[in-house]
Design an enzyme around this catalytic site. Structure first.
Site, short mmCIF file in Angstrom:
data_model
loop_
_atom_site.label_atom_id
_atom_site.label_comp_id
_atom_site.label_asym_id
_atom_site.label_seq_id
_atom_site.Cartn_x
_atom_site.Cartn_y
_atom_site.Cartn_z
N SER A 249 6.99 -5.06 7.48
CA SER A 249 6.56 -5.97 8.54
C SER A 249 7.25 -7.32 8.52
CB SER A 249 5.05 -6.12 8.48
OG SER A 249 4.48 -4.85 8.53
N ARG B 135 0.83 -1.21 0.00
CA ARG B 135 0.00 0.00 0.00
C ARG B 135 0.86 1.25 0.00
NH1 ARG B 135 -2.17 -3.75 3.30
NH2 ARG B 135 -4.36 -4.28 3.12
N ASP C 49 4.07 -3.20 10.97
CA ASP C 49 2.63 -2.94 10.97
C ASP C 49 2.03 -2.82 12.37
OD1 ASP C 49 3.08 -5.63 11.36
OD2 ASP C 49 1.82 -6.32 9.72
P1 ADP Z 1 -1.50 -8.28 4.98
O1 ADP Z 1 -1.45 -9.14 6.21
O2 ADP Z 1 -0.99 -8.95 3.80
O3 ADP Z 1 -1.01 -6.91 5.22
P2 ADP Z 1 -4.32 -8.10 5.32
O4 ADP Z 1 -4.22 -7.55 6.69
O5 ADP Z 1 -5.31 -7.51 4.40
O6 ADP Z 1 -3.00 -8.11 4.55
O7 ADP Z 1 -4.66 -9.64 5.52
C1 ADP Z 1 -4.80 -10.46 4.42
C2 ADP Z 1 -5.03 -11.85 4.94
O8 ADP Z 1 -6.26 -11.88 5.66
C3 ADP Z 1 -5.16 -12.83 3.83
O9 ADP Z 1 -3.91 -13.43 3.58
C4 ADP Z 1 -6.15 -13.84 4.37
O10 ADP Z 1 -5.46 -14.88 4.98
C5 ADP Z 1 -6.92 -13.10 5.43
N1 ADP Z 1 -8.27 -12.81 4.94
C6 ADP Z 1 -8.64 -11.90 4.02
N2 ADP Z 1 -9.97 -11.94 3.81
C7 ADP Z 1 -10.45 -12.91 4.61
C8 ADP Z 1 -11.75 -13.45 4.84
N3 ADP Z 1 -12.82 -13.03 4.21
N4 ADP Z 1 -11.83 -14.42 5.74
C9 ADP Z 1 -10.77 -14.88 6.39
N5 ADP Z 1 -9.54 -14.44 6.20
C10 ADP Z 1 -9.36 -13.45 5.34
MG MG Z 2 -0.97 -5.53 6.63
#
Ligand code: ADP
Ligand code: MG
Length: 504
Positions: free
Chosen positions: A177, A108, A230
């Site tokens: 992170s 992002r 993060d």
């Molecule tokens: P990141 O950790 O990559 O910064 P996010 O905080 O958006 O990104 O988390 C993404 C993760 O959240 C995905 O890898 C998935 O495992 C989980 N996730 C996303 N949407 C859902 C959902 N609808 N139900 C359960 N887990 C989800």
């Molecule tokens: Mg994240």
């Protein structure tokens, strides 16, 4: 009766008996298969069990490991890393700041406009994109080239969204992170990769410098004012809105936590200079381990086949990267045990074919015939024609995995509260004259945000461990974009020293 008729009657009786025998045998076989499959499930559920007693053992182990990690370098699997963040934004920050957020499935870029004088964030813009998979295992130049180019394009669009004064140099908060040994609030060396990243040439390098070189090549005038992860960003945003925010937890692709610690409790850094008397500690709790964690053979196999065996044990039981795959492993074992799963294609045997969002959709399928379960099993795992009763078993597997994950995360949080004396039990650093203080835990991440049953299980476990009355003082607050917004806020807090206030 004639002889012929008698013969026919005997023949019919023999055939009927034979058919009945076959049917009985088939029934017995079916029941035996069914009980073998149910046996696999029961064994798994028992293996995942998180009784109140066990959770309290995990709480104690977390608090003990935190002490050990703060006492000496390498004293625990919990690294308890210094962030050098000793002052958090308080609302007086002003100006335009940028942030980059790298650390999972998405990358992002953010622009944040701060008005100051407690008017809080004026406006912000976020652009999110998936990280091209080949960059996860390429070279650091490729990864940082991609990041810098995305930032450049984003900056070029400046002014599209809000009216701005011309800016000479831009200050940036960089949320990176992965475990980093900080050398200052704006620099640090990568210790190791997690969450599927594996860029060997980058380990041991200064993360801010890598970005600096890529920026220089693109002629971008941007300075990394804060290099954080993060969880620290989430804590900064949480604290900005509510000063009782002492802890931040990430439950997304990976999992981690940070909290505000008293500087004098950081024994491994005697004489540490902190302007506020406290410092944000990045626990890297994904690597927490304790013999009290309920581990099953499926966890052992997942770990052994991962790129980082014996590492990130807590994360492998809790975070979105892994939950779906644990479920897939259990279903595969059930399907091997007996052919109750209809036709099974090869996708079920391939690691990570079942992503956590799909597992969540199966778990939360409320249709009477569990048609979402059937659809996902067919489209994703190539398992078709599953009878309804077997679909119900699949839902139970999802439930066991998520329940364990959420309850362990809750135990981890109570471990932190215990360490800082906010669990209502008069821990080591509590001040009994102050009574029980309200504590906010800011939580960010796609798993926590999108999985309502996960949130429910977590809240229930917190209540179970702390007791109903004490748990009223602990607020679990969903944070959105905290990892990025918090980085911009910290860049602002670091750039203007107007934000100094006591942290502990
Ligand atoms: P990141 O950790 O990559 O910064 P996010 O905080 O958006 O990104 O988390 C993404 C993760 O959240 C995905 O890898 C998935 O495992 C989980 N996730 C996303 N949407 C859902 C959902 N609808 N139900 C359960 N887990 C989800
Ligand atoms: Mg994240």
């Amino acid at each position: 009766m004639g002889r012929a008729a008698f013969g026919l009657a005997v023949g019919c009786a023999v055939v009927s008996c034979a058919i009945a025998a076959v049917l009985v045998r088939k029934g017995v076989e079916r029941r035996a298969k069914w009980s073998r499959v149910v046996g696999v499930l029961r064994e798994f559920e028992e293996g995942c069990s998180t009784s109140g007693h066990r959770l309290r053992q995990v709480v104690d182990a977390m608090a003990v490991e935190m002490h050990a990690g703060l006492a000496s370098e390498g004293g625990s699997k919990l690294k308890m890393l210094l962030t050098f963040v000793d002052n958090l934004p308080n609302g007086n920050e002003k100006g335009l700041y940028y942030a980059l957020d790298l650390g999972g499935t998405h990358f992002r870029v953010l622009r944040v406009h701060l008005k100051g004088t407690k008017q809080k964030i004026l406006d912000h813009k976020v652009e999110k994109q998936a990280i091209p998979p080949h960059l996860l295992t390429g070279t650091s130049e490729e990864l940082f080239g991609f990041i810098a180019l995305t930032l450049k394009r984003f900056i070029e669009k400046e002014g599209d969204d809000f009216e701005l004064q011309p800016v000479s140099r831009r200050d940036l908060g960089f949320t990176f992170s992965f475990p980093v040994r900080q050398t200052s609030v704006s620099s640090g060396f990568l210790i190791k990769w997690t969450k599927g990243f594996a860029i060997e040439d980058m380990v041991g390098k200064d993360v801010a410098e890598c970005l600096q070189s890529a920026r220089t090549m693109l002629g971008l005038d941007v300075r990394v004012a804060a290099l954080i992860n993060d969880s620290a960003g989430t804590l900064a945003l949480g604290h900005y809105h509510d000063e009782d925010t002492m802890v931040a937890v990430i439950i997304g692709t990976g999992t981690n936590a940070c909290y505000i610690e008293r500087a004098d409790a950081i024994i491994k850094c005697q004489g540490l200079i902190s302007n506020s008397g406290g410092m944000v500690i990045n626990m890297e709790w994904g690597n927490f381990w304790s013999s009290h964690l309920p581990r099953t053979p499926y966890d052992v196999d997942l770990d052994a086949e991962s790129p980082n065996p014996y590492d990130q044990g807590f994360e492998k039981m809790i975070s979105g990267m892994y939950l779906g795959d644990i479920v897939r492993r259990v279903i595969l074992r059930m399907a091997k045990e007996a052919d109750l799963f209809g036709e099974v294609g090869k996708s079920l045997s391939e690691p990570f074919t079942l992503r956590t969002p799909l597992m969540c959709a199966m778990h939360q399928d409320e249709s009477s015939d569990l048609r979402e379960v059937a659809r996902i099993m067919e489209e994703t795992l190539e398992v078709s024609n599953i009878p309804l009763r077997v679909r119900r078993l699949v839902v139970r597997v999802c439930d066991a995995v998520t329940r364990r994950a959420a309850r362990l995360a809750a135990a981890g949080i109570v471990g932190i509260l215990k360490k800082i004396g906010r669990d209502g039990k008069g821990g080591s650093s509590s001040n009994s004259s102050e009574g029980v203080r309200r504590t906010v835990v800011a939580i960010e991440g796609g798993l926590y945000e999108n999985y309502s049953l996960f949130r429910e299980y977590m809240r229930d476990a917190l209540e179970e461990i702390l007791g109903e009355e004490m748990s009223q003082n602990v607020v679990l607050r969903l944070s959105q974009d905290g990892s990025g917004l918090g980085a911009a806020l910290l860049a602002a807090a670091v750039s203007s020293s107007s934000s100094l206030s006591s942290l502990v």
